[in-house]
Design a protein around this motif. Sequence first.
Motif, PDB file in Angstrom:
ATOM      1  N   ALA A 206     -29.575  -0.109  33.106  1.00 24.23           N
ATOM      2  CA  ALA A 206     -30.229   0.786  32.154  1.00 24.23           C
ATOM      3  C   ALA A 206     -30.998   1.876  32.900  1.00 24.23           C
ATOM      4  O   ALA A 206     -31.005   3.041  32.485  1.00 24.23           O
ATOM      5  N   GLY A 207     -31.662   1.512  34.004  1.00 24.94           N
ATOM      6  CA  GLY A 207     -32.369   2.504  34.806  1.00 24.94           C
ATOM      7  C   GLY A 207     -31.428   3.533  35.404  1.00 24.94           C
ATOM      8  O   GLY A 207     -31.738   4.730  35.452  1.00 24.94           O
ATOM      9  N   LEU A 208     -30.265   3.082  35.859  1.00 20.55           N
ATOM     10  CA  LEU A 208     -29.282   4.009  36.409  1.00 20.55           C
ATOM     11  C   LEU A 208     -28.706   4.918  35.330  1.00 20.55           C
ATOM     12  O   LEU A 208     -28.487   6.114  35.561  1.00 20.55           O
ATOM     13  N   LEU A 209     -28.439   4.363  34.166  1.00 21.14           N
ATOM     14  CA  LEU A 209     -27.948   5.193  33.062  1.00 21.14           C
ATOM     15  C   LEU A 209     -28.969   6.269  32.706  1.00 21.14           C
ATOM     16  O   LEU A 209     -28.614   7.431  32.473  1.00 21.14           O
ATOM     17  N   ASP A 210     -30.225   5.893  32.690  1.00 24.80           N
ATOM     18  CA  ASP A 210     -31.275   6.853  32.375  1.00 24.80           C
ATOM     19  C   ASP A 210     -31.365   7.938  33.439  1.00 24.80           C
ATOM     20  O   ASP A 210     -31.459   9.131  33.129  1.00 24.80           O
ATOM     21  N   ALA A 211     -31.314   7.532  34.710  1.00 28.62           N
ATOM     22  CA  ALA A 211     -31.358   8.511  35.800  1.00 28.62           C
ATOM     23  C   ALA A 211     -30.164   9.450  35.740  1.00 28.62           C
ATOM     24  O   ALA A 211     -30.269  10.644  36.061  1.00 28.62           O
ATOM     25  N   GLY A 212     -29.016   8.939  35.306  1.00 26.99           N
ATOM     26  CA  GLY A 212     -27.811   9.756  35.244  1.00 26.99           C
ATOM     27  C   GLY A 212     -27.850  10.830  34.186  1.00 26.99           C
ATOM     28  O   GLY A 212     -27.071  11.794  34.252  1.00 26.99           O
ATOM     29  N   ARG A 213     -28.743  10.692  33.225  1.00 23.33           N
ATOM     30  CA  ARG A 213     -28.842  11.743  32.206  1.00 23.33           C
ATOM     31  C   ARG A 213     -29.302  13.057  32.823  1.00 23.33           C
ATOM     32  O   ARG A 213     -29.018  14.133  32.288  1.00 23.33           O
ATOM     33  N   GLU A 214     -29.998  12.984  33.930  1.00 26.13           N
ATOM     34  CA  GLU A 214     -30.499  14.206  34.567  1.00 26.13           C
ATOM     35  C   GLU A 214     -29.381  15.010  35.230  1.00 26.13           C
ATOM     36  O   GLU A 214     -29.516  16.226  35.393  1.00 26.13           O
ATOM     37  N   ILE A 215     -28.300  14.356  35.628  1.00 18.12           N
ATOM     38  CA  ILE A 215     -27.199  15.128  36.208  1.00 18.12           C
ATOM     39  C   ILE A 215     -26.302  15.704  35.125  1.00 18.12           C
ATOM     40  O   ILE A 215     -25.300  16.354  35.430  1.00 18.12           O
ATOM     41  N   ASP A 216     -26.645  15.475  33.875  1.00 20.34           N
ATOM     42  CA  ASP A 216     -25.887  16.044  32.767  1.00 20.34           C
ATOM     43  C   ASP A 216     -26.519  17.312  32.212  1.00 20.34           C
ATOM     44  O   ASP A 216     -26.136  17.786  31.144  1.00 20.34           O
ATOM     45  N   ALA A 260     -32.141  12.700  42.075  1.00 18.84           N
ATOM     46  CA  ALA A 260     -31.866  11.948  43.305  1.00 18.84           C
ATOM     47  C   ALA A 260     -32.910  10.859  43.509  1.00 18.84           C
ATOM     48  O   ALA A 260     -32.589   9.718  43.870  1.00 18.84           O
ATOM     49  N   LEU A 261     -34.174  11.206  43.267  1.00 19.18           N
ATOM     50  CA  LEU A 261     -35.231  10.207  43.402  1.00 19.18           C
ATOM     51  C   LEU A 261     -35.070   9.099  42.368  1.00 19.18           C
ATOM     52  O   LEU A 261     -35.271   7.917  42.670  1.00 19.18           O
ATOM     53  N   ARG A 262     -34.731   9.471  41.149  1.00 19.60           N
ATOM     54  CA  ARG A 262     -34.620   8.453  40.105  1.00 19.60           C
ATOM     55  C   ARG A 262     -33.407   7.548  40.335  1.00 19.60           C
ATOM     56  O   ARG A 262     -33.476   6.337  40.103  1.00 19.60           O
ATOM     57  N   MET A 263     -32.302   8.124  40.796  1.00 15.82           N
ATOM     58  CA  MET A 263     -31.146   7.286  41.114  1.00 15.82           C
ATOM     59  C   MET A 263     -31.464   6.343  42.267  1.00 15.82           C
ATOM     60  O   MET A 263     -31.109   5.153  42.238  1.00 15.82           O
ATOM     61  N   LEU A 264     -32.127   6.865  43.292  1.00 17.49           N
ATOM     62  CA  LEU A 264     -32.488   6.017  44.429  1.00 17.49           C
ATOM     63  C   LEU A 264     -33.517   4.974  44.027  1.00 17.49           C
ATOM     64  O   LEU A 264     -33.480   3.833  44.503  1.00 17.49           O
ATOM     65  N   ALA A 323     -30.615   0.031  51.533  1.00 19.05           N
ATOM     66  CA  ALA A 323     -30.212   1.427  51.776  1.00 19.05           C
ATOM     67  C   ALA A 323     -30.894   2.391  50.814  1.00 19.05           C
ATOM     68  O   ALA A 323     -31.337   3.474  51.213  1.00 19.05           O
ATOM     69  N   ALA A 324     -30.988   2.020  49.551  1.00 16.12           N
ATOM     70  CA  ALA A 324     -31.585   2.924  48.567  1.00 16.12           C
ATOM     71  C   ALA A 324     -33.086   3.055  48.773  1.00 16.12           C
ATOM     72  O   ALA A 324     -33.661   4.138  48.571  1.00 16.12           O
ATOM     73  N   LEU A 325     -33.732   1.968  49.161  1.00 11.77           N
ATOM     74  CA  LEU A 325     -35.169   2.033  49.424  1.00 11.77           C
ATOM     75  C   LEU A 325     -35.452   2.970  50.597  1.00 11.77           C
ATOM     76  O   LEU A 325     -36.368   3.797  50.543  1.00 11.77           O
ATOM     77  N   ALA A 326     -34.639   2.853  51.637  1.00 11.13           N
ATOM     78  CA  ALA A 326     -34.775   3.768  52.771  1.00 11.13           C
ATOM     79  C   ALA A 326     -34.493   5.201  52.337  1.00 11.13           C
ATOM     80  O   ALA A 326     -35.200   6.137  52.733  1.00 11.13           O
ATOM     81  N   GLY A 327     -33.451   5.368  51.498  1.00  7.84           N
ATOM     82  CA  GLY A 327     -33.116   6.701  51.022  1.00  7.84           C
ATOM     83  C   GLY A 327     -34.212   7.301  50.169  1.00  7.84           C
ATOM     84  O   GLY A 327     -34.526   8.496  50.286  1.00  7.84           O
ATOM     85  N   PHE A 328     -34.795   6.489  49.300  1.00  2.00           N
ATOM     86  CA  PHE A 328     -35.888   6.990  48.464  1.00  2.00           C
ATOM     87  C   PHE A 328     -37.062   7.441  49.325  1.00  2.00           C
ATOM     88  O   PHE A 328     -37.646   8.514  49.093  1.00  2.00           O
ATOM     89  N   THR A 329     -37.402   6.646  50.312  1.00  2.00           N
ATOM     90  CA  THR A 329     -38.520   7.005  51.190  1.00  2.00           C
ATOM     91  C   THR A 329     -38.246   8.322  51.905  1.00  2.00           C
ATOM     92  O   THR A 329     -39.105   9.214  51.961  1.00  2.00           O
ATOM     93  N   GLY A 330     -37.026   8.469  52.430  1.00  2.00           N
ATOM     94  CA  GLY A 330     -36.672   9.706  53.132  1.00  2.00           C
ATOM     95  C   GLY A 330     -36.641  10.904  52.203  1.00  2.00           C
ATOM     96  O   GLY A 330     -37.160  11.978  52.546  1.00  2.00           O
ATOM     97  N   ALA A 331     -36.047  10.729  51.022  1.00  2.00           N
ATOM     98  CA  ALA A 331     -35.934  11.843  50.079  1.00  2.00           C
ATOM     99  C   ALA A 331     -37.296  12.258  49.547  1.00  2.00           C
ATOM    100  O   ALA A 331     -37.615  13.452  49.458  1.00  2.00           O
TER     101      ALA A 331
END
Length: 513
Positions: A206-216, A260-264, A323-331
């Motif tokens: 559900a969190g990913l679906l919500d984050a994906g609305r931003e790329i729409d 990107a932050l919300r997906m990560l 990987a995503a936690l590291a990516g979120f921190t970097g982003a």
Amino acid sequence: MSTTPNAADAVPGAAPDTGGVDTGRLRTALDATAHRIVYDQYGSGSGADDPTGRELRLISEVDRAHLVMLTERGIVDAGRAGALLGTIDALRAADFEPVRDRPMPRGLYLAYEGWLVDRLGQRTGGVLHTGRSRNDLNATTVRLRARAPYARLLDEVLALAGVLLDRAERYRDVVMPAYTHGQPAVPISYGHYLCGVAGAVLRSAAGLLDAGREIDVNPLGAGAVGGTSVPVDPARTAELLGFTAATPNSVDAVASRDFALRMLSASAVLGVLMARVARDLTWWTTEEFGLLRMADDLVGSSSMMPQKRNPFLLEHIQGRSSAALAGFTGAATAMSTAGYTNAIAVGTEAVRHLWPGLAGTEEAATLLRLVVAGAEPDRDRMRARARDGFTSATYLAERLVVDGIPFRTAHHLVGETVLAALDGGLPLSEASRTQPDVAGAAAGYPADWLDPETVAAACAHGGGPGGTAPDAALIQARSELASAEQEFAARRTRWADAAARLTDEVAKVVADR
């Protein structure tokens, strides 16, 4: 003279040449999907997938929609737009070979645009960038690029949830101890555990679906940062590219990469869950616990120790889950250095962490799905651990409470009963009948009243493993899964329909020139 080995040349007692598939202890190869993930050093998050061609295809897709819109608005005449669109389509068919070898001193887009100008002349090639900047173009292409890895991740997350629910139903009667602080706590079932994990996975979906609305949301038309005086129609390019709407504010359109932050972030939450589940399964597959057994195609051998059956995929799950936690921190760190406008720190440096973050999470979800599907519980061992771990003790205390004894007193009495059981080598059911303060409560029950199955079945409240609670949990989870699958399918259909519609509109403009 031939050097090809044959049976006559074989060394007596030598191991057969099986290409490493048959180790003696293990008779099958590692699952092919797992093998691709753990042994492909150039995985899907490495960037080894022709980034130049990928980026040019995305740019040209935006160009096609932009030119169709400019033509429809009367900003560019159909002749020039048709020539440009025909040339762009030919370039796409050639996989952009004419552009790949060009010098790119000012970046990929200007090299690509320069080739079109050289080919068609300034009067035609030079209209491509009308009412547009690289800033809104980049903000658009990165959303288009995110679709594929995002879709792959969601596919795997939803598939993982489905496998968890299937196995939860299959193993709903396999009683085992729930553990707290590494110690047997209360009796549940293996299916109850898996259903609990599925609920958490579905929240991440559900969190990913919500984050994906931003790329729409379509940023095209925002220009460099302040829009454009050219009467473009962002709603039309949104439709042609499969977006649901246009960004209402030009600053936000080019400054934000919040998606990107919300997906990560959503991926990181899922990653933490998967790492925790992998830790549980790692313990439960040890010889000492012996609660689960992995199929041969999900374990590895040792190069030195012939007896080993290593559930090493669980270690890969734990590693890739981060990987995503590291990516979120970097982003997030990269973004926090920039003002709220178009910025390389945001659009390039921060976003580059998205791709390995999504890929690592996808691969961890795939591996966990394979492990859950291929792990077989040892029913007898699970039951024995639930019995020998005195997991029915809390239920016994609650029966004393029903008889009118305060819970804290009951807690103490049952603790003494457990000691008596340990000292006498008795099951808790028998020990309960030897303790004067407890025997009264035990008297009215059959001999097996404290068996783990009986106790688990009695815990029907608070979402426990008994009564109708497991059915209700499974029904709710399957409903959530179906809803998520339906929403995601509609999104993918919209993207595909838009791509087909854009191709049709391009063909019309090319034909009318």
